[in-house]
Design a protein around this motif. Structure first.
Motif, mmCIF file in Angstrom:
data_model
loop_
_atom_site.group_PDB
_atom_site.id
_atom_site.type_symbol
_atom_site.label_atom_id
_atom_site.label_comp_id
_atom_site.label_asym_id
_atom_site.label_seq_id
_atom_site.Cartn_x
_atom_site.Cartn_y
_atom_site.Cartn_z
ATOM 1 N N GLU A 38 -10.790 0.816 -5.072
ATOM 2 C CA GLU A 38 -10.103 0.386 -6.290
ATOM 3 C C GLU A 38 -9.042 -0.613 -5.874
ATOM 4 N N ILE A 39 -8.651 -1.462 -6.817
ATOM 5 C CA ILE A 39 -7.623 -2.464 -6.534
ATOM 6 C C ILE A 39 -6.456 -2.252 -7.488
ATOM 7 N N ALA A 40 -5.256 -2.262 -6.921
ATOM 8 C CA ALA A 40 -4.020 -2.209 -7.710
ATOM 9 C C ALA A 40 -3.311 -3.552 -7.531
ATOM 10 N N ALA A 41 -2.851 -4.123 -8.621
ATOM 11 C CA ALA A 41 -2.236 -5.446 -8.582
ATOM 12 C C ALA A 41 -0.749 -5.419 -8.234
ATOM 13 N N ASN A 42 -0.145 -4.223 -8.229
ATOM 14 C CA ASN A 42 1.282 -4.138 -7.885
ATOM 15 C C ASN A 42 1.591 -2.713 -7.417
ATOM 16 N N GLY A 43 2.794 -2.532 -6.932
ATOM 17 C CA GLY A 43 3.195 -1.240 -6.382
ATOM 18 C C GLY A 43 3.191 -0.121 -7.401
ATOM 19 N N GLN A 44 3.653 -0.401 -8.609
ATOM 20 C CA GLN A 44 3.691 0.626 -9.648
ATOM 21 C C GLN A 44 2.277 1.099 -9.983
ATOM 22 N N GLU A 45 1.353 0.159 -10.111
ATOM 23 C CA GLU A 45 -0.041 0.510 -10.388
ATOM 24 C C GLU A 45 -0.626 1.327 -9.235
ATOM 25 N N ALA A 46 -0.257 0.972 -8.003
ATOM 26 C CA ALA A 46 -0.746 1.703 -6.831
ATOM 27 C C ALA A 46 -0.265 3.151 -6.845
ATOM 28 N N VAL A 47 1.006 3.354 -7.151
ATOM 29 C CA VAL A 47 1.563 4.708 -7.201
ATOM 30 C C VAL A 47 0.841 5.532 -8.271
ATOM 31 N N GLU A 48 0.586 4.935 -9.430
ATOM 32 C CA GLU A 48 -0.129 5.640 -10.500
ATOM 33 C C GLU A 48 -1.536 6.027 -10.060
ATOM 34 N N LYS A 49 -2.230 5.111 -9.375
ATOM 35 C CA LYS A 49 -3.585 5.396 -8.913
ATOM 36 C C LYS A 49 -3.593 6.501 -7.859
#
Length: 64
Positions: A38-49
């Motif tokens: 999966e790809i997260a475009a920013n740190g906040q999205e990464a933490v949620e994932k």
């Protein structure tokens, strides 16, 4: 499917990258090797994932 292909398929990778060109490149490379990712475009999205799912590896842009 070979054993190596099965092992790679079972490894879940999270790519944290804000540059769309680099995201596309990672999609090509990881897809070619058969990784689930999966790809997260920013740190906040990464933490949620990470909170929602289990990842074996996180590849993150060093400048983020």
């Amino acid at each position: 499917m070979t054993m190596a292909e099965q092992v790679l398929k079972d490894i879940k990778v999270l790519v944290v990258e804000d540059d769309e060109s680099n995201q596309y490149l990672m999609e090509l490379i990881l897809g070619e090797f058969g990784f689930s990712f999966e790809i997260a475009a920013n740190g906040q999205e990464a933490v949620e994932k990470v909170r929602k799912g289990k990842f074996d590896v996180v590849l993150m842009d060093l400048r983020m």
